[in-house]
Design a protein around this motif. Structure first.
Motif, mmCIF file in Angstrom:
data_model
loop_
_atom_site.group_PDB
_atom_site.id
_atom_site.type_symbol
_atom_site.label_atom_id
_atom_site.label_comp_id
_atom_site.label_asym_id
_atom_site.label_seq_id
_atom_site.Cartn_x
_atom_site.Cartn_y
_atom_site.Cartn_z
ATOM 1 N N MET A 193 0.842 -1.190 0.000
ATOM 2 C CA MET A 193 0.000 0.000 0.000
ATOM 3 C C MET A 193 0.879 1.242 0.000
ATOM 4 O O MET A 193 1.443 1.618 1.011
ATOM 5 N N ALA A 194 1.050 1.834 -1.166
ATOM 6 C CA ALA A 194 1.955 2.966 -1.311
ATOM 7 C C ALA A 194 1.300 4.262 -0.872
ATOM 8 O O ALA A 194 0.080 4.429 -0.932
ATOM 9 N N ALA A 195 2.137 5.206 -0.407
ATOM 10 C CA ALA A 195 1.640 6.546 -0.100
ATOM 11 C C ALA A 195 1.188 7.203 -1.399
ATOM 12 O O ALA A 195 1.644 6.855 -2.491
ATOM 13 N N ILE A 196 0.287 8.171 -1.266
ATOM 14 C CA ILE A 196 -0.244 8.841 -2.450
ATOM 15 C C ILE A 196 0.754 9.890 -2.926
ATOM 16 O O ILE A 196 0.989 10.895 -2.254
ATOM 17 N N ASP A 197 1.343 9.650 -4.082
ATOM 18 C CA ASP A 197 2.248 10.630 -4.680
ATOM 19 C C ASP A 197 1.470 11.690 -5.445
ATOM 20 O O ASP A 197 1.847 12.858 -5.462
ATOM 21 N N GLN A 198 0.394 11.248 -6.104
ATOM 22 C CA GLN A 198 -0.438 12.159 -6.885
ATOM 23 C C GLN A 198 -1.846 11.578 -6.938
ATOM 24 O O GLN A 198 -2.034 10.431 -7.333
ATOM 25 N N LEU A 199 -2.810 12.360 -6.509
ATOM 26 C CA LEU A 199 -4.206 11.945 -6.514
ATOM 27 C C LEU A 199 -4.929 12.608 -7.678
ATOM 28 O O LEU A 199 -4.809 13.814 -7.883
ATOM 29 N N MET A 200 -5.674 11.815 -8.436
ATOM 30 C CA MET A 200 -6.531 12.382 -9.467
ATOM 31 C C MET A 200 -7.945 12.478 -8.919
ATOM 32 O O MET A 200 -8.519 11.487 -8.462
ATOM 33 N N VAL A 201 -8.505 13.680 -8.934
ATOM 34 C CA VAL A 201 -9.901 13.893 -8.569
ATOM 35 C C VAL A 201 -10.695 14.015 -9.873
ATOM 36 O O VAL A 201 -10.497 14.955 -10.644
ATOM 37 N N LEU A 202 -11.552 13.042 -10.127
ATOM 38 C CA LEU A 202 -12.412 13.041 -11.310
ATOM 39 C C LEU A 202 -13.824 13.399 -10.874
ATOM 40 O O LEU A 202 -14.372 12.785 -9.949
ATOM 41 N N TYR A 203 -14.395 14.374 -11.534
ATOM 42 C CA TYR A 203 -15.747 14.833 -11.203
ATOM 43 C C TYR A 203 -16.659 14.536 -12.387
ATOM 44 O O TYR A 203 -16.464 15.037 -13.488
ATOM 45 N N SER A 204 -17.665 13.687 -12.149
ATOM 46 C CA SER A 204 -18.591 13.326 -13.231
ATOM 47 C C SER A 204 -19.910 14.074 -13.144
ATOM 48 O O SER A 204 -20.720 14.009 -14.070
ATOM 49 N N GLY A 205 -20.131 14.759 -12.030
ATOM 50 C CA GLY A 205 -21.391 15.465 -11.824
ATOM 51 C C GLY A 205 -22.079 14.948 -10.575
ATOM 52 O O GLY A 205 -21.437 14.580 -9.602
ATOM 53 N N GLY A 206 -23.401 14.926 -10.587
ATOM 54 C CA GLY A 206 -24.136 14.419 -9.441
ATOM 55 C C GLY A 206 -24.476 15.494 -8.426
ATOM 56 O O GLY A 206 -24.045 16.658 -8.530
ATOM 57 N N THR A 207 -25.222 15.085 -7.423
ATOM 58 C CA THR A 207 -25.712 16.024 -6.412
ATOM 59 C C THR A 207 -24.599 16.788 -5.725
ATOM 60 O O THR A 207 -24.761 17.971 -5.392
ATOM 61 N N ILE A 208 -23.459 16.151 -5.510
ATOM 62 C CA ILE A 208 -22.377 16.776 -4.751
ATOM 63 C C ILE A 208 -21.994 18.144 -5.312
ATOM 64 O O ILE A 208 -21.669 19.068 -4.574
ATOM 65 N N GLY A 209 -22.085 18.306 -6.633
ATOM 66 C CA GLY A 209 -21.714 19.586 -7.242
ATOM 67 C C GLY A 209 -22.864 20.324 -7.883
ATOM 68 O O GLY A 209 -22.643 21.276 -8.647
#
Length: 339
Positions: free
Chosen positions: A1-17
């Motif tokens: 389980m590697a530490a996060i070097d780079q996180l991709m945040v993908l936003y598809s839509g939905g109620t959250i936004g």
């Protein structure tokens, strides 16, 4: 389980936004700006180095279809192989969140990084929303270390991507893993041509629950519509109207044409065991493959991944009965971590 070097945040839509429109809440673009504002307003919230992509245009997840699944798969693979990310957070609407989590569980087999899907029951802009707790809770789960594969985080719980279902429409604890009995062990080696490198094509699939009074003509009309795979939601442990010869013959005819027939239990805590009752054995004899304890979401996603890869019916049936990512088995293969 590697530490996060780079996180991709993908936003598809939905109620959250979502934001208010003249006819109700609608998806809105530019969620990254709101995320940055929240990080400034709440400096105690932590994010690893991150990048951002969004579906254009963002959608209400009620409009989700197979093409979107393939687009999300492509975006996740690109995030890993082109952008160098070793973790992915996918923001998604709740209506079809469990369906997408299940489908991606099979479309991303062997990718080698953790992918977490989350969303919200209330928009992030609404006071008291669950959006930020879900988003940052998912990030914290990733930061603590997750095994590769697809996960769903919601309401403070981390769930298996191919086992989760939405159970509520007005509660922050809307998702859960149903305690459906599962058998067997995980496939130790991924089958050739079924990992994340495999391109898929759209597939004509259908889901039909059995119910008292279902007519053979209704079933036949569905099967004659060009359906390549059918998820049949059976009673209890996999039973159905075994005294309806015409209905059983409709299933046999479809199977002879190459339609894949997958039987699951329509009971929330159910699983298929066709040999328990004669009424179940009749369905197996008519051509159904038992889906064990798979949920509807997992059954549909797995059928799509197999048939969309171009597998012939017999090969697809074989792999439907095998556990590929924990969808129908409680145990992992020797030496593997269980997600």
């Amino acid at each position: 389980m590697a530490a996060i070097d780079q996180l991709m945040v993908l936003y598809s839509g939905g109620t959250i936004g979502m934001q208010a429109g003249p006819r109700g809440l609608v998806p809105a673009a530019g969620f990254d700006a709101r995320l940055r504002e929240r990080l400034i307003a709440e400096p105690q919230r932590r994010m690893p180095p991150w990048r951002y992509r969004e579906l254009s245009p963002p959608i209400d997840s009620a409009n989700m279809h197979q093409g979107h699944w393939l687009t999300l798969r492509d975006a996740i693979v690109a995030a890993v192989e082109k952008d160098g990310c070793n973790a992915v957070l996918l923001l998604h609407g709740t209506d079809t969140l469990a369906y997408s989590a299940a489908a991606l569980s099979f479309l991303l087999l062997g990718l080698g990084v953790p992918v977490v899907l989350t969303g919200a029951m209330l928009p992030a802009s609404v006071p008291g929303s669950d959006a930020w707790d879900n988003l940052f809770g998912a990030v914290d789960a990733l930061a603590q270390g997750l095994v590769p594969g697809v996960h769903l985080y919601f309401g403070g719980r981390l769930l298996h991507g191919a086992r989760a279902s939405k159970l509520g429409s007005a509660t922050f604890e809307a998702f859960a893993e149903l305690p459906r009995r599962r058998h067997g062990s995980r496939t130790a080696t991924l089958p050739a041509g079924l990992d994340y490198h495999t391109l898929r094509q759209p597939v004509n699939l259908a889901v039909l629950p059995l119910f008292p009074g279902l007519r053979a003509t209704q079933l036949r009309a569905l099967l004659d519509s060009g359906v390549q795979g059918l998820v049949l939601e059976c009673y209890g442990s996999g039973t159905g109207p075994s005294d309806d010869a015409e209905l059983l013959e409709a299933l046999r005819e479809a199977r002879r044409r190459g339609t894949v027939l997958l039987g699951i239990s329509q009971c929330p805590h159910g699983h298929v065991a066709f040999d328990t009752y004669a009424a179940g054995d009749a369905l197996r004899e008519a051509g159904l493959i038992g889906g064990d304890g798979m949920t509807r979401e997992a059954a549909l996603g797995k059928l799509f991944a197999l048939l969309g890869a171009g597998l012939p019916a017999e090969e697809a049936e074989y792999w439907l009965a095998q556990d590929l990512c924990g969808e129908c088995a409680d145990s992992s293969p020797a030496g593997a971590d269980r997600p």
